[in-house]
Design a protein around this motif. Structure first.
Motif, short mmCIF file in Angstrom:
data_model
loop_
_atom_site.label_atom_id
_atom_site.label_comp_id
_atom_site.label_asym_id
_atom_site.label_seq_id
_atom_site.Cartn_x
_atom_site.Cartn_y
_atom_site.Cartn_z
N ASP A 144 0.79 -1.23 0.00
CA ASP A 144 0.00 0.00 0.00
C ASP A 144 0.83 1.28 0.00
OD1 ASP A 144 -2.19 -1.71 0.16
OD2 ASP A 144 -2.37 -1.51 2.35
N ARG A 145 2.08 1.21 0.48
CA ARG A 145 2.86 2.43 0.68
C ARG A 145 4.18 2.43 -0.08
NH1 ARG A 145 1.41 5.44 5.00
NH2 ARG A 145 2.40 7.05 3.70
N ALA A 146 4.40 1.41 -0.91
CA ALA A 146 5.66 1.29 -1.63
C ALA A 146 5.40 0.55 -2.94
CB ALA A 146 6.69 0.54 -0.78
N ALA A 147 6.47 0.35 -3.68
CA ALA A 147 6.35 -0.38 -4.95
C ALA A 147 6.33 -1.88 -4.73
CB ALA A 147 7.50 -0.02 -5.88
N GLY A 148 6.66 -2.33 -3.52
CA GLY A 148 6.66 -3.75 -3.25
C GLY A 148 7.57 -4.10 -2.10
N ALA A 149 8.02 -5.37 -2.08
CA ALA A 149 8.72 -5.92 -0.92
C ALA A 149 10.04 -6.57 -1.32
CB ALA A 149 7.84 -6.96 -0.22
N HIS A 150 11.00 -6.46 -0.40
CA HIS A 150 12.31 -7.10 -0.54
C HIS A 150 12.56 -7.95 0.71
CE1 HIS A 150 16.51 -7.84 -1.10
NE2 HIS A 150 16.92 -6.95 -0.22
N PRO A 151 11.98 -9.16 0.76
CA PRO A 151 12.15 -10.01 1.94
C PRO A 151 13.55 -10.65 1.97
CG PRO A 151 10.16 -10.56 0.70
CD PRO A 151 11.02 -9.72 -0.19
N TYR A 152 14.08 -10.78 3.18
CA TYR A 152 15.44 -11.31 3.38
C TYR A 152 15.37 -12.55 4.26
CZ TYR A 152 20.46 -11.13 4.54
OH TYR A 152 21.80 -11.40 4.70
N LEU A 153 16.19 -13.53 3.96
CA LEU A 153 16.26 -14.80 4.71
C LEU A 153 14.91 -15.51 4.68
CD1 LEU A 153 18.18 -16.61 6.36
CD2 LEU A 153 17.39 -15.44 8.41
N ALA A 196 24.64 -17.85 11.68
CA ALA A 196 24.68 -17.80 13.15
C ALA A 196 24.17 -16.47 13.69
CB ALA A 196 26.09 -18.07 13.65
N MET A 197 24.60 -15.36 13.10
CA MET A 197 24.18 -14.05 13.59
C MET A 197 22.67 -13.86 13.48
SD MET A 197 25.18 -10.24 12.17
CE MET A 197 24.22 -10.45 10.67
N TYR A 198 22.09 -14.30 12.37
CA TYR A 198 20.68 -14.07 12.11
C TYR A 198 19.79 -14.87 13.06
CZ TYR A 198 22.47 -11.94 7.89
OH TYR A 198 23.16 -11.15 7.02
N LEU A 199 20.28 -16.00 13.55
CA LEU A 199 19.50 -16.80 14.49
C LEU A 199 19.45 -16.17 15.87
CD1 LEU A 199 20.46 -20.44 13.46
CD2 LEU A 199 18.43 -19.10 12.82
N ARG A 200 20.14 -15.03 16.06
CA ARG A 200 20.04 -14.29 17.31
C ARG A 200 19.15 -13.06 17.18
NH1 ARG A 200 25.72 -15.50 17.15
NH2 ARG A 200 26.22 -13.37 16.47
N LEU A 201 18.51 -12.89 16.02
CA LEU A 201 17.69 -11.71 15.77
C LEU A 201 16.21 -12.11 15.71
CD1 LEU A 201 19.92 -10.01 13.04
CD2 LEU A 201 19.82 -9.50 15.50
N PRO A 202 15.40 -11.61 16.65
CA PRO A 202 14.01 -12.09 16.78
C PRO A 202 13.15 -11.89 15.54
CG PRO A 202 14.67 -10.93 18.77
CD PRO A 202 15.76 -10.71 17.77
N THR A 221 23.36 -23.68 15.56
CA THR A 221 23.65 -23.08 14.25
C THR A 221 22.64 -23.50 13.19
OG1 THR A 221 25.20 -24.89 13.77
CG2 THR A 221 26.11 -22.86 14.72
N GLY A 222 21.52 -24.08 13.63
CA GLY A 222 20.46 -24.42 12.70
C GLY A 222 20.52 -25.86 12.24
N SER A 223 19.33 -26.44 12.06
CA SER A 223 19.24 -27.82 11.60
C SER A 223 19.58 -27.92 10.11
CB SER A 223 17.82 -28.35 11.82
OG SER A 223 16.90 -27.68 10.96
N ASP A 224 19.88 -29.13 9.66
CA ASP A 224 20.10 -29.34 8.22
C ASP A 224 18.85 -28.94 7.44
OD1 ASP A 224 22.62 -30.31 8.74
OD2 ASP A 224 22.13 -32.42 8.34
#
Length: 282
Positions: A144-153, A196-202, A221-224
């Motif tokens: 509604d407020r932009a041209a779209g989305a840039h999702p990460y991870l 590893a860093m991203y798994l500490r970000l809620p 460090t995340g499952s397979d």
């Protein structure tokens, strides 16, 4: 907004030697990549050297941290870039993460809405910005407020859900992490070092839980299962299959982040190896 089908996502292209980065951007353009997304919390000014070194390629902030830049200044800088390089700059905005922002962080959705309100008031066009949206409310704001989305991870399943919320018109440009290594154990090792860093970000862990991963998948460090779902691991064919999954799920553009054990070097060899996919998916 038309930014082509395949781009490159890189922190390295906004840090280090400017001449090296400009030369790399010019090569990426010649290799057929349609866009470069500057990661690591860039400012608008970080796009300038790459825009000056190229003639066609779009350069985007992927993403600008809205807690660190005043919207009126951003609007003025983006307008100057659009004047100098018409239609080649995309303003990617995101709310970052509480552990990275500190005490200022709070009510990120309301902060984003206020930010785009102020961009609008400063005359910055909604059609030249995208939001780093993961959850449903931010995806609605991206619609509604932009041209779209840039999702990460994210996974192709997130792309499918995001397209349902965005509808058929807005841009959907997910980031895809790639490890070009046929040795699966080695590829997963590089992926885990990066993740590893991203798994500490809620914000990211909540997004992954919404996608059906369990707390066990996110532990350590995340499952397979997690690694294999959010990374494309292996050879060119493996990356092509994952790209196709995102495009079939509704992506308009996918931006590839190459992951290696050497974080300081630009992955020029990998970008060259992946370049045929830019032509194949054009």
């Amino acid at each position: 907004m038309d930014i082509g089908r395949l781009g490159v996502w890189s922190i390295g292209l906004r840090s280090g030697d400017r001449t090296r980065n400009a030369e790399a951007a010019a090569e990426l353009e010649e290799l057929g990549y349609a866009a470069t997304w500057l990661g690591g919390g860039p400012g608008v000014e970080d796009a300038v050297p790459l825009l000056e070194a190229t003639s066609r390629m779009v350069v985007a902030t992927g993403i600008l941290n809205i807690w660190q830049h005043e919207p009126e200044a951003v609007a003025e800088q983006a307008a100057k870039l659009d004047q100098d390089h018409p239609g080649r700059f995309v303003l990617g905005l995101g709310v970052s993460h509480a552990p990275l922002v500190g005490d200022r962080y709070g009510r990120p959705y309301e902060k984003m809405i206020d930010y785009v309100d102020r961009l609008d008031a400063a005359g910055s066009p909604a059609g030249r910005r995208v939001l780093a949206a993961l959850g449903p409310k931010m995806l609605e704001a991206a619609r509604d407020r932009a041209a779209g989305a840039h999702p990460y991870l994210v996974t192709p399943e997130h792309t499918r859900r995001a397209r349902e919320i965005l509808g058929s018109g807005p841009l959907l440009a997910p980031e895809l992490k790639v490890v070009l290594d046929r040795d699966l154990d080695s590829a997963r090792s590089a992926a885990r070092e990066h993740l590893a860093m991203y798994l500490r970000l809620p914000n990211y862990t909540r997004s992954l839980l919404r996608l059906g991963f369990s707390e066990d998948d996110l532990a350590g460090t995340g499952s397979d299962r997690l690694i294999d779902s959010v990374f494309a691991l292996g050879d060119l064919d493996a990356v092509d299959r994952r790209l196709t999954e995102h495009f079939d799920a509704g992506a308009d553009h996918v931006t590839i982040q190459v992951i290696t054990h050497n974080r300081d070097a630009l992955p020029l060899g990998e970008w060259r190896s992946l370049a045929p996919l830019a032509t194949a998916h054009a």
